[in-house]
Design a protein around this motif. Sequence first.
Motif, PDB file in Angstrom:
ATOM      1  N   GLN A   1      11.620  -6.689 -10.578  1.00  0.00           N
ATOM      2  CA  GLN A   1      12.975  -7.026 -10.813  1.00  0.00           C
ATOM      3  C   GLN A   1      13.560  -6.377 -12.098  1.00  0.00           C
ATOM      4  N   GLU A   2      12.717  -5.957 -12.953  1.00  0.00           N
ATOM      5  CA  GLU A   2      13.239  -5.036 -14.218  1.00  0.00           C
ATOM      6  C   GLU A   2      12.478  -3.980 -14.251  1.00  0.00           C
ATOM      7  N   VAL A   3      13.379  -2.912 -14.967  1.00  0.00           N
ATOM      8  CA  VAL A   3      12.627  -1.662 -15.468  1.00  0.00           C
ATOM      9  C   VAL A   3      12.570  -1.322 -16.714  1.00  0.00           C
ATOM     10  N   TRP A   4      11.538  -1.176 -17.541  1.00  0.00           N
ATOM     11  CA  TRP A   4      11.476  -1.097 -18.884  1.00  0.00           C
ATOM     12  C   TRP A   4      11.062   0.489 -19.454  1.00  0.00           C
ATOM     13  N   PRO A   5      11.910   1.467 -19.517  1.00  0.00           N
ATOM     14  CA  PRO A   5      11.720   2.420 -20.102  1.00  0.00           C
ATOM     15  C   PRO A   5      11.603   2.649 -21.580  1.00  0.00           C
TER      16      PRO A   5
ATOM     17  N   GLY B   1      14.125  -0.042 -23.308  1.00  0.00           N
ATOM     18  CA  GLY B   1      15.366  -0.695 -22.808  1.00  0.00           C
ATOM     19  C   GLY B   1      14.755  -1.406 -21.490  1.00  0.00           C
ATOM     20  N   THR B   2      15.903  -2.458 -21.064  1.00  0.00           N
ATOM     21  CA  THR B   2      15.493  -3.289 -19.990  1.00  0.00           C
ATOM     22  C   THR B   2      16.773  -3.072 -19.018  1.00  0.00           C
ATOM     23  N   LYS B   3      16.371  -2.669 -17.570  1.00  0.00           N
ATOM     24  CA  LYS B   3      17.503  -2.583 -16.917  1.00  0.00           C
ATOM     25  C   LYS B   3      16.958  -3.577 -15.503  1.00  0.00           C
ATOM     26  N   LEU B   4      18.003  -4.300 -15.362  1.00  0.00           N
ATOM     27  CA  LEU B   4      17.705  -5.093 -14.032  1.00  0.00           C
ATOM     28  C   LEU B   4      17.832  -4.547 -12.555  1.00  0.00           C
TER      29      LEU B   4
ATOM     30  N   ALA C   1      21.756  -4.342 -18.643  1.00  0.00           N
ATOM     31  CA  ALA C   1      20.701  -3.728 -19.533  1.00  0.00           C
ATOM     32  C   ALA C   1      20.939  -4.081 -20.941  1.00  0.00           C
ATOM     33  N   ASP C   2      19.741  -3.884 -21.613  1.00  0.00           N
ATOM     34  CA  ASP C   2      19.894  -3.835 -22.922  1.00  0.00           C
ATOM     35  C   ASP C   2      18.827  -3.047 -23.706  1.00  0.00           C
ATOM     36  N   GLY C   3      18.667  -2.915 -24.910  1.00  0.00           N
ATOM     37  CA  GLY C   3      17.856  -1.875 -25.590  1.00  0.00           C
ATOM     38  C   GLY C   3      17.538  -2.353 -26.967  1.00  0.00           C
ATOM     39  N   GLY C   4      16.481  -1.555 -27.513  1.00  0.00           N
ATOM     40  CA  GLY C   4      16.050  -1.667 -29.067  1.00  0.00           C
ATOM     41  C   GLY C   4      15.554  -0.474 -29.529  1.00  0.00           C
ATOM     42  N   VAL C   5      15.371  -0.580 -30.742  1.00  0.00           N
ATOM     43  CA  VAL C   5      14.578   0.654 -31.495  1.00  0.00           C
ATOM     44  C   VAL C   5      13.863  -0.360 -32.613  1.00  0.00           C
ATOM     45  N   GLY C   6      12.683   0.543 -32.931  1.00  0.00           N
ATOM     46  CA  GLY C   6      11.875  -0.031 -33.905  1.00  0.00           C
ATOM     47  C   GLY C   6      10.919   0.895 -34.708  1.00  0.00           C
ATOM     48  N   ILE C   7      10.477   0.657 -36.020  1.00  0.00           N
ATOM     49  CA  ILE C   7       9.841   1.493 -36.718  1.00  0.00           C
ATOM     50  C   ILE C   7       8.980   0.761 -37.597  1.00  0.00           C
ATOM     51  N   PHE C   8       7.630   1.280 -37.407  1.00  0.00           N
ATOM     52  CA  PHE C   8       6.578   0.414 -37.919  1.00  0.00           C
ATOM     53  C   PHE C   8       5.450   1.398 -38.899  1.00  0.00           C
ATOM     54  N   PHE C   9       4.797   0.967 -39.654  1.00  0.00           N
ATOM     55  CA  PHE C   9       3.827   1.551 -40.254  1.00  0.00           C
ATOM     56  C   PHE C   9       2.598   0.754 -39.954  1.00  0.00           C
ATOM     57  N   ASP C  10       1.415   1.514 -39.723  1.00  0.00           N
ATOM     58  CA  ASP C  10       0.073   1.184 -39.408  1.00  0.00           C
ATOM     59  C   ASP C  10      -0.905   1.682 -40.493  1.00  0.00           C
TER      60      ASP C  10
ATOM     61  N   GLY D   1       8.018 -24.096 -16.089  1.00  0.00           N
ATOM     62  CA  GLY D   1       9.189 -25.242 -15.954  1.00  0.00           C
ATOM     63  C   GLY D   1      10.479 -24.595 -15.545  1.00  0.00           C
ATOM     64  N   ASP D   2      11.480 -25.143 -16.037  1.00  0.00           N
ATOM     65  CA  ASP D   2      12.877 -24.688 -15.778  1.00  0.00           C
ATOM     66  C   ASP D   2      13.367 -23.606 -16.611  1.00  0.00           C
ATOM     67  N   GLU D   3      12.610 -23.372 -17.800  1.00  0.00           N
ATOM     68  CA  GLU D   3      13.362 -22.484 -18.746  1.00  0.00           C
ATOM     69  C   GLU D   3      12.780 -21.123 -18.814  1.00  0.00           C
ATOM     70  N   VAL D   4      11.567 -20.831 -18.261  1.00  0.00           N
ATOM     71  CA  VAL D   4      11.094 -19.592 -17.851  1.00  0.00           C
ATOM     72  C   VAL D   4      10.825 -19.241 -16.633  1.00  0.00           C
ATOM     73  N   ALA D   5      11.400 -18.296 -16.044  1.00  0.00           N
ATOM     74  CA  ALA D   5      11.275 -18.125 -14.766  1.00  0.00           C
ATOM     75  C   ALA D   5      10.223 -16.800 -14.488  1.00  0.00           C
ATOM     76  N   GLU D   6       9.430 -16.954 -13.217  1.00  0.00           N
ATOM     77  CA  GLU D   6       8.628 -15.764 -13.042  1.00  0.00           C
ATOM     78  C   GLU D   6       9.287 -14.446 -12.735  1.00  0.00           C
ATOM     79  N   ASN D   7       8.740 -13.595 -13.363  1.00  0.00           N
ATOM     80  CA  ASN D   7       9.252 -12.109 -13.240  1.00  0.00           C
ATOM     81  C   ASN D   7       8.301 -10.918 -13.135  1.00  0.00           C
ATOM     82  N   ASP D   8       8.522 -10.018 -12.526  1.00  0.00           N
ATOM     83  CA  ASP D   8       8.015  -8.529 -12.813  1.00  0.00           C
ATOM     84  C   ASP D   8       8.853  -7.554 -13.036  1.00  0.00           C
ATOM     85  N   ALA D   9       8.132  -6.817 -13.862  1.00  0.00           N
ATOM     86  CA  ALA D   9       8.629  -5.227 -14.387  1.00  0.00           C
ATOM     87  C   ALA D   9       7.984  -4.432 -14.433  1.00  0.00           C
ATOM     88  N   PHE D  10       8.580  -2.971 -13.913  1.00  0.00           N
ATOM     89  CA  PHE D  10       7.767  -1.920 -14.066  1.00  0.00           C
ATOM     90  C   PHE D  10       8.330  -1.037 -14.952  1.00  0.00           C
TER      91      PHE D  10
END
Length: 259
Positions: free
Chosen positions: A33-37, A57-60, A66-75, A223-232
């Motif tokens: 149902q979703e694509v995650w590039p 990002g996320t694309k239905l 669609a939505d998107g995000g950016v992040g920066i991390f230190f390991d 339950g009713d709050e979280v639906a089953e979902n598949d993402a590629f």
Amino acid sequence: MKKRLGIGKCLLVLIFSGIFSHDSFAQLATKSQEVWPALDLYYKISPKSRLYGTVSGTKLQESNYADGGVGIFFDYFTFPLKFANKFLPDRNDSLPGKFLWLRGGYQYGTSPPEAENPFKEHIIVTELNSRSYLPFEVLLTLKNRIDWRVLDGDFKSRYRPRLMMERDLRTEYMFFTASGFVEYFAYFGNSSINRFRTQVGVEFRVTRFINYEVYWNHQFANGDEVAENDAFGMSLKAYLTRGVKVINFKKKNQPKAGS
């Protein structure tokens, strides 16, 4: 004389080849149902530290959402396992063979203003992760992540434990890593939206510095709050090291064509 593979290794190759075949991923992609590039960049600063940046990002599949995000991390990595380095000689993981690592960083996510349920989210990420090695050269990783979130002005937090298994595989022409994990999202103060996910994927080594990963992620209903979902999902990953040039533009002292 070529070294023969053991029975256990042969079985692993056959199992992973079946799970991560092209046809299998093609079928999963069409049912998602979703694509995650995503685009990921790892920059090794020292033998024990690196920076990690990501754009995702996320694309239905059946809508314009669609939505998107950016992040920066230190390991920061510690406790090297010298005996384990022989299992990971060709991986693009910029800091292989480390037992314990800490991660801290910031992530921002948002949706377009015209979205049906727009949001803005700021996340401070803290992680404590560990690695160990199982029989048949399987790498086991336990991730413990806590997200300190500000979602549309409200403070929320969640705990995300993840248990991941990886196995490096090689053919005559290709090196790749098969992986799978299970992950639980525990939301503090609101257990009705807790969720459980599982994922399988394969990461191909394209060049010395570039990997490409494809994966399928399944979320179970709660339950009713979280639906089953598949993402590629698909992710292009670059592994860089301080002081190492990806491309050398110098032409001095190079032999001429035909010499």
